[in-house]
Motif scaffolding. Sequence first.
Motif, PDB file in Angstrom:
ATOM      1  N   THR A 199       0.583  62.163  -8.455  1.00  0.00           N
ATOM      2  CA  THR A 199       1.092  60.836  -8.095  1.00  0.00           C
ATOM      3  C   THR A 199       2.478  60.603  -8.683  1.00  0.00           C
ATOM      4  N   LEU A 200       3.336  59.963  -7.887  1.00  0.00           N
ATOM      5  CA  LEU A 200       4.647  59.498  -8.343  1.00  0.00           C
ATOM      6  C   LEU A 200       4.565  57.987  -8.545  1.00  0.00           C
ATOM      7  N   TYR A 201       4.978  57.531  -9.730  1.00  0.00           N
ATOM      8  CA  TYR A 201       5.086  56.103 -10.006  1.00  0.00           C
ATOM      9  C   TYR A 201       6.579  55.788 -10.089  1.00  0.00           C
ATOM     10  N   LEU A 202       7.134  55.333  -8.977  1.00  0.00           N
ATOM     11  CA  LEU A 202       8.574  55.098  -8.866  1.00  0.00           C
ATOM     12  C   LEU A 202       8.862  53.627  -9.140  1.00  0.00           C
ATOM     13  N   GLN A 203       9.732  53.369 -10.111  1.00  0.00           N
ATOM     14  CA  GLN A 203      10.115  52.011 -10.417  1.00  0.00           C
ATOM     15  C   GLN A 203      11.467  51.701  -9.792  1.00  0.00           C
ATOM     16  N   ALA A 204      11.582  50.492  -9.226  1.00  0.00           N
ATOM     17  CA  ALA A 204      12.831  50.097  -8.588  1.00  0.00           C
ATOM     18  C   ALA A 204      12.944  48.579  -8.575  1.00  0.00           C
ATOM     19  N   ALA A 205      14.176  48.094  -8.635  1.00  0.00           N
ATOM     20  CA  ALA A 205      14.439  46.657  -8.588  1.00  0.00           C
ATOM     21  C   ALA A 205      15.534  46.389  -7.562  1.00  0.00           C
ATOM     22  N   ALA A 206      15.431  45.236  -6.899  1.00  0.00           N
ATOM     23  CA  ALA A 206      16.452  44.808  -5.948  1.00  0.00           C
ATOM     24  C   ALA A 206      17.473  43.946  -6.679  1.00  0.00           C
ATOM     25  N   LEU A 207      18.720  44.335  -6.583  1.00  0.00           N
ATOM     26  CA  LEU A 207      19.803  43.561  -7.198  1.00  0.00           C
ATOM     27  C   LEU A 207      20.379  42.623  -6.145  1.00  0.00           C
ATOM     28  N   GLY A 208      19.703  41.492  -5.958  1.00  0.00           N
ATOM     29  CA  GLY A 208      20.151  40.538  -4.940  1.00  0.00           C
ATOM     30  C   GLY A 208      19.259  40.581  -3.716  1.00  0.00           C
TER      31      GLY A 208
END
Length: 217
Positions: A144-153
């Motif tokens: 499993t891949l646990y990919l973290q990401a956030a939207a800047l705007g």
Amino acid sequence: MVSVMGLSVLFGAGAGVYAGANLEEIKAYLNNDIKVKVNGQTVQLLDEQGSVVTPITYDGSTYLPARAIASALNVAVDYDAATNSVLFGEKVDGVPVNAVQTFSSAIKDPGLTKYKNKDYQEVIRDTINNGSNFSLYPKEKYQTLYLQAAALGADVQLKVEDDNGRLLKQDTITAADGLKTIEVNISGQERVVVFYKYENRQGLNGIFVPLTTSYYK
């Protein structure tokens, strides 16, 4: 599927390794009559090089190669030399994606690696393009891949595909989500590609992906 009473481990260890191992010589037989079915479909057992491997019969039990069975069942398999252990499925401890590979596009500038006052030290950060992609190389070792990401705007449209363009995961990240963790089944994948897209407004929008807290298991 054939009842499995044991698993033989074929990981290509050298002759020197076997010489010092706690092994006992036996007399066994290659059993070409054994067929393996997964969900009703007959599968061909193959080793890491794609060569056909044959089940072994010994003392009334049938032994199947661990890697070939893991591949047929779409389960990750790895070998831990330190503990002499075969690992199936998820690992107990997560492995950061940047510990497995080097990212040429990674940003390490402390002025750009922070999100909500936390410094993630190494990140993928893009506020220039409307969208792009980057590759991850789990090399078939992880489940499993646990990919973290956030939207800047603005919202970010994100999808993960395998080497053949098959969609593994698709998701939308909003600014309100904060740092969102996206879980992707990557069993059997040598390489996956992460695509992202967002509306560009003079550098006010973008994506932030910490490579130190995105991890494999």
